[in-house]
Design an enzyme around this catalytic site. Structure first.
Site, short mmCIF file in Angstrom:
data_model
loop_
_atom_site.label_atom_id
_atom_site.label_comp_id
_atom_site.label_asym_id
_atom_site.label_seq_id
_atom_site.Cartn_x
_atom_site.Cartn_y
_atom_site.Cartn_z
N HIS A 250 -3.53 5.75 3.88
CA HIS A 250 -4.38 4.58 3.36
C HIS A 250 -3.78 3.65 3.68
O HIS A 250 -4.88 2.61 3.99
CB HIS A 250 -4.48 4.34 1.73
CG HIS A 250 -5.11 3.52 0.79
ND1 HIS A 250 -5.17 2.07 0.52
CD2 HIS A 250 -6.54 3.87 1.02
CE1 HIS A 250 -5.89 1.44 0.64
NE2 HIS A 250 -7.19 2.74 0.17
N SER B 122 -11.02 -0.83 -0.82
CA SER B 122 -9.64 -0.68 0.79
C SER B 122 -10.31 -1.73 1.74
O SER B 122 -9.45 -1.95 2.08
CB SER B 122 -9.62 0.27 0.19
OG SER B 122 -8.49 0.54 -0.79
N ASP C 288 0.57 -1.40 0.18
CA ASP C 288 -0.20 0.08 0.00
C ASP C 288 0.47 1.30 -0.30
O ASP C 288 1.80 1.00 -0.57
CB ASP C 288 -0.93 -0.16 1.47
CG ASP C 288 -2.04 0.55 0.83
OD1 ASP C 288 -2.15 2.10 0.44
OD2 ASP C 288 -3.33 -0.30 0.72
#
Length: 595
Positions: free
Chosen positions: A230, A410, A170
């Site tokens: 994220h 996600s 990520d």
């Protein structure tokens, strides 16, 4: 991973100044956005070329790439070797970006003109899949609620993920106070220094410096966006620290997270991601130190439009050959997952997203390739209906620790990656295919409409039992019975760490106290599991009767608390179970675990 509504992000190729922009896949407010359609991958300036090993033997590098460079020259473009990939691929870089159709045509021309080329394909840019929403701290309904949750609390009696490493491929991670203790190793695989944003290329520092970008930084007219953090949000869902008296809990809170940074301010190249997959699973990547903490599980909450490419598939095959389970997000474009990568790759567990009601989230991709679904949230119906996890307050560069609700596939994928960690902790001998089969067969039926969302919503408890957790990790034998009367601190039942108390609430006026002594520097953890028809609250008090912590969740929910003794001597604490509503008497049972 996918470009439509705006709720998430994607990753797939590179970005050059004179081309469109980037997109995020999701559903509501998007941080990165691309001027292309949901079905069209982002423009890229890189090609992945794989030469046949025997054909390339004895050929000088300058000649090896000559025909590829000639094909680019016929389009008036210069192309040169950027680096070699972990799969024996050659990453070729053009002086400017081309649209996906033009890049595919150039790849075909290279293959047609050179018999030594095994395959050539665009080096697509992928992006993360979730979009941030208003920051707030709330309850993690996605773990325990009967309709939308994953039935996690009873699974913790069988497994907590101990001994399992989960790689989060990520944006990297922030050393959040509710996560840092479970971070192990890591690496930054972003080759492009501009995208990396940390002043250098590949290195052993996987911390996320922020993926913000100014207007036009990711392509012509590309919008500006703040940092998403994220990877930190995804990692928190998998393995945020639990029983520490603050913050949130991770699905597999005793697992370890291996951060693999592949997404920068404009997304991430497929070639970098492929190297990250191989390295994370214990494979060899030229020029990169060996991974001392190979992952049994890989989570990829990222992607882009287009079917699975050869490079990604080969990297996934490589990881699977070492026993690593690969979990990926289906994408946030409300479209068939077969048109997105890596969601459409073979051998992965593709995860769709559900809302708090247990139906398909409006943004979630779907289709025959989806294995299971998990909570992804729906912040359009209220921020608290999103998925709460660890985050950072900085809008561009890092700020302070905080928590936020996000929505997207996600957020769904790490729920599944965490459950897989629970399964492998309970039964380490499971193969990737066995994990997928047992995960799908143990999923529970959808309580609301979720067409083509796999076999059901992942059921953490049933999955661990299916993995062998019910027999390999039986409930602790040091279970003791509640001893009445213990309705006051003065009559509190003496207990100790490491026991589970089998108690009951005899009537609506009943309350139970337990007295525990904790050494200096130690933390008292308490987990209350009521029967499914009861709502009981959990409290911890000091020896003087001061309330130090409380958990007041709903019916059937697991309450979890932790209090640390910061003093220099042992201290006494009182743990209280209080009736709120629901069953009492012979049906009013609960279990209180102290650790």
């Amino acid at each position: 991973m996918f470009p439509t509504p705006r709720t998430g992000r994607m990753l797939t190729a590179l970005v050059l100044a004179a081309v469109p922009a980037l997109v995020h896949a999701g559903s509501a407010d998007v941080a990165l956005q691309v001027a292309t359609s949901a079905a069209e991958p982002l423009p890229t300036d890189r090609l992945i070329v794989k030469y046949r090993e025997a054909a390339s033997l004895g050929v000088e590098r300058s000649q090896l790439h000559r025909r590829a460079q000639d094909a680019a020259a016929r389009r008036g473009l210069r192309m040169q070797l950027l680096r070699q990939g972990a799969l024996g691929t050659h990453i070729m870089k053009l002086e400017q970006r081309l649209g996906h159709a033009d890049m595919r045509q150039l790849a075909r021309e290279i293959m047609d003109s050179d018999s030594t080329v095994e395959y050539a394909e665009p080096d697509r840019i992928l992006q993360a899949l979730a979009t941030p929403n208003d920051t707030q701290y709330g309850q993690q309904w996605h773990y325990y609620e009967a309709r939308g949750g994953i039935n996690l609390p009873p699974a913790w009696d069988l497994s907590t993920g101990s001994g399992v490493v989960v790689a989060v491929i990520d944006t990297g991670y922030r050393p959040h106070g509710d996560l840092a203790a479970n971070i192990v190793g890591g690496y930054d695989f972003i080759k492009d220094t501009t995208s990396a944003g940390d002043g250098n290329a590949r290195d052993s520092d996987a911390r996320d410096p922020g993926d913000y970008a100014s207007f036009g930084a990711c392509g012509l007219f590309s919008p500006s966006h703040n940092s998403s953090w994220h990877g930190t949000h995804v990692a928190g869902t998998i393995a945020a620290v639990s029983n520490n008296g603050s913050g949130v809990a991770g699905v597999a809170y005793r697992a370890r997270v291996l951060p693999v940074r592949v997404l920068g301010k404009c997304g991430g190249y497929t070639s970098d991601i492929a190297d990250g997959i191989i390295w994370a699973s214990g494979g060899t990547v030229s020029g990169i130190p060996a991974n001392a903490n190979p992952a049994r599980v890989i989570n990829m909450s990222l992607g882009g439009s287009g079917s699975c490419d050869t490079t990604s598939q080969n990297a996934i095959n490589s990881a699977r050959s070492r026993g690593t389970v690969v979990v990926v997000a289906a994408g946030n474009s409300n479209a068939n997952a077969s048109g997105f990568s890596p969601a459409s790759c073979s051998g992965v567990i593709t995860v769709a997203a559900t809302n708090r009601n247990g139906g398909r989230a409006s943004y979630s991709n779907y289709g025959a390739l989806v294995a299971v679904a998990a909570p992804g949230g729906d912040t359009a119906s209220g921020a608290a209906n999103g998925i709460l996890s660890t985050l950072n307050s900085g809008s561009t560069t890092p700020g302070s620790d905080n928590y936020a609700y996000y929505q997207g596939t996600s957020m769904a994928a790490p729920h599944v990656a965490g459950v897989v960690a629970l399964m492998l902790s309970a039964n380490p001998s499971l193969t990737p295919d066995q994990v997928a089969t047992r995960l799908k067969s143990s999923a529970r039926a959808f309580p609301a409409t979720c067409s083509q969302c796999g076999t059901g919503i992942v059921n953490a408890y049933a999955a661990v039992v299916a993995a062998g957790g019910g027999t390999t990790n039986p409930p602790p034998t040091n279970t003791v019975a509640e001893v009445e009367s213990n309705n006051t601190t003065g009559t509190a039942q003496v207990a100790r760490e490491g026991v589970t108390i089998a108690g009951s609430i005899s009537s609506s006026s009943d309350t139970d106290y337990y007295r525990v002594s904790i050494n200096a520097g130690s933390t008292l953890g308490a987990r209350l599991t009521p029967n499914s028809a009861a709502n009981y609250d959990l409290y911890i008090y000091s020896s003087a009767g001061t309330e130090l912590a409380s958990s007041r969740l709903g019916t059937g929910a697991l309450d979890s608390l932790g209090v640390k003794n910061n003093g220099t001597t042992a201290a006494t604490y009182y743990v209280r179970v209080r009736y709120v509503s629901g069953s009492t008497g012979s049906a009013g049972t609960y279990q209180l675990a102290l650790d």
